[in-house]
Motif scaffolding. Sequence first.
Motif, short mmCIF file in Angstrom:
data_model
loop_
_atom_site.label_atom_id
_atom_site.label_comp_id
_atom_site.label_asym_id
_atom_site.label_seq_id
_atom_site.Cartn_x
_atom_site.Cartn_y
_atom_site.Cartn_z
N SER A 1 -37.88 27.10 10.09
CA SER A 1 -36.42 26.91 10.15
C SER A 1 -35.96 25.48 9.95
N ALA A 2 -36.87 24.52 9.95
CA ALA A 2 -36.43 23.15 9.65
C ALA A 2 -35.99 23.04 8.19
N VAL A 3 -36.19 24.10 7.42
CA VAL A 3 -35.71 24.10 6.03
C VAL A 3 -34.20 24.37 5.97
N LYS A 4 -33.64 24.92 7.04
CA LYS A 4 -32.25 25.42 6.96
C LYS A 4 -31.21 24.36 6.59
N PRO A 5 -31.27 23.14 7.16
CA PRO A 5 -30.28 22.14 6.74
C PRO A 5 -30.36 21.84 5.24
N PHE A 6 -31.58 21.88 4.70
CA PHE A 6 -31.77 21.52 3.29
C PHE A 6 -31.35 22.65 2.37
N LEU A 7 -31.52 23.89 2.82
CA LEU A 7 -31.00 25.03 2.05
C LEU A 7 -29.48 24.98 2.03
N PHE A 8 -28.90 24.62 3.16
CA PHE A 8 -27.43 24.50 3.23
C PHE A 8 -26.97 23.41 2.26
N ALA A 9 -27.69 22.28 2.26
CA ALA A 9 -27.32 21.18 1.36
C ALA A 9 -27.38 21.63 -0.09
N TYR B 1 -35.83 33.46 0.96
CA TYR B 1 -35.78 32.74 2.25
C TYR B 1 -37.20 32.59 2.82
N ALA B 2 -38.01 33.66 2.73
CA ALA B 2 -39.38 33.62 3.27
C ALA B 2 -40.20 32.56 2.58
N ARG B 3 -40.04 32.44 1.28
CA ARG B 3 -40.77 31.40 0.52
C ARG B 3 -40.33 30.01 0.92
N ALA B 4 -39.03 29.86 1.16
CA ALA B 4 -38.52 28.55 1.58
C ALA B 4 -39.11 28.17 2.94
N CYS B 5 -39.23 29.15 3.86
CA CYS B 5 -39.81 28.89 5.18
C CYS B 5 -41.29 28.54 5.08
N ALA B 6 -41.94 28.95 3.98
CA ALA B 6 -43.39 28.78 3.82
C ALA B 6 -43.76 27.49 3.10
N VAL B 7 -42.77 26.65 2.81
CA VAL B 7 -43.07 25.36 2.16
C VAL B 7 -43.83 24.47 3.15
N LEU B 8 -44.90 23.87 2.67
CA LEU B 8 -45.75 23.05 3.55
C LEU B 8 -45.22 21.62 3.64
N ILE B 9 -45.13 21.13 4.86
CA ILE B 9 -44.71 19.73 5.07
C ILE B 9 -45.64 19.11 6.11
N ASP B 10 -45.71 17.79 6.08
CA ASP B 10 -46.33 17.08 7.19
C ASP B 10 -45.22 16.26 7.86
N ALA B 11 -45.54 15.60 8.96
CA ALA B 11 -44.49 14.90 9.71
C ALA B 11 -43.83 13.82 8.86
N GLU B 12 -44.60 13.16 8.01
CA GLU B 12 -44.02 12.08 7.20
C GLU B 12 -43.03 12.63 6.18
N ALA B 13 -43.40 13.72 5.52
CA ALA B 13 -42.49 14.32 4.53
C ALA B 13 -41.20 14.78 5.21
N LEU B 14 -41.35 15.41 6.38
CA LEU B 14 -40.17 15.92 7.08
C LEU B 14 -39.27 14.77 7.56
N ALA B 15 -39.88 13.66 7.98
CA ALA B 15 -39.09 12.49 8.40
C ALA B 15 -38.27 11.95 7.22
N VAL C 1 -28.65 29.48 11.65
CA VAL C 1 -29.28 30.71 12.13
C VAL C 1 -29.76 31.50 10.90
N ASN C 2 -30.59 32.52 11.14
CA ASN C 2 -31.22 33.20 10.01
C ASN C 2 -30.23 33.83 9.04
N ALA C 3 -29.16 34.44 9.58
CA ALA C 3 -28.18 35.07 8.69
C ALA C 3 -27.66 34.04 7.70
N GLY C 4 -27.31 32.88 8.21
CA GLY C 4 -26.75 31.82 7.36
C GLY C 4 -27.76 31.33 6.34
N ALA C 5 -29.01 31.17 6.77
CA ALA C 5 -30.02 30.63 5.85
C ALA C 5 -30.41 31.65 4.78
#
Length: 310
Positions: free
Chosen positions: A67-75, A191-205, A115-119
């Motif tokens: 779900s940390a992808v949600k702000p970026f999907l919104f963007a 949406y499921a594929r977006a949730c499955a994108v791999l990140i590490d802490a540096e990329a997410l920061a 929330v999931n509906a929105g994403a």
Amino acid sequence: MAGAPDPRTYDLEALRRDALAQSGGAVDDSIPQLADADPEFCAVALALPDGTVRGSDQSDVTVSIQSAVKPFLFALALLDTDGEALDRIGVEPTGEAFDAIKLESGTGRPPNPMVNAGALLTAALVRGDDADARDARILEGLSAFAGRQLTVDEDVARNEHLLGDRNHALAHLMRAEGNLAVSADDAVAVYARACAVLIDAEALAVMGATLALGGVNPVTGDRVVPAVVARDVVSVMATCGVYDGSGRWMRRVGIPAKSSVSGGIVLSAPRCLGAAVLSPPLDEQGTSVRGAYTSKRLSDDLALHSFGEG
Ligand code: GLN
């Protein structure tokens, strides 16, 4: 605040050690790949306006973004619809869990993009003629936020698609309300594929920093989204990013953030920096226990509370 440590020299290893001493919470078990996560994994990273990225031990270990992808999907939805996404999705906190089967009364719109509906809807609003094209566009957009090419964990994507019964229910409900142009299955798959994108802490920061710094990636120097899009997204992270814990989060931590079931938290401290914490055990709201601890410490130690003295 006078005397606040400099983020360029702040001791991330000491913070990580203190975070690891926090116990409690449970690893998500919605799909096998999440259930298998190491509960002792913990990583912290900061991304600063001058492009410096600092990570603790394990900050190059990848997990699915969830779900940390949600702000970026919104963007991306705001960008690709020229802001029209704002008419299609509410921006009010729900006071309910992330996967509540509930749409805005009267309009049938998703209550907010965090929330999931929105994403599910923001992922469907991203530009692309079919699911493959939207998948590609999302991966390209997320990579621009991260400043490096990201990849998808195909097993996670498959399981999220297969096992996400509540997401299928939400997508069908939105179809029934006339608010989803693509098929329910197509919406869940993207949406499921977006949730499955791999990140590490540096990329997410770095992703968090790009939103915090008005839409310009501090590492690549590229403008990823217009400033007004970044502002809209960070505003909604502030009010809805930690679901039914958002009010408490804003008072205690005071940094717009988004949590995820893989134990990630992405933080966007407006005009200051981006940060990320990854550690799998979650509290009842689905927020990483060590992530919440670390976020509060970063807020206090680096004087990052949005409404603090600064
Ligand atoms: N995989 C999750 C889903 O059900 C993402 C949820 C989350 O991270 N809170 O949609």
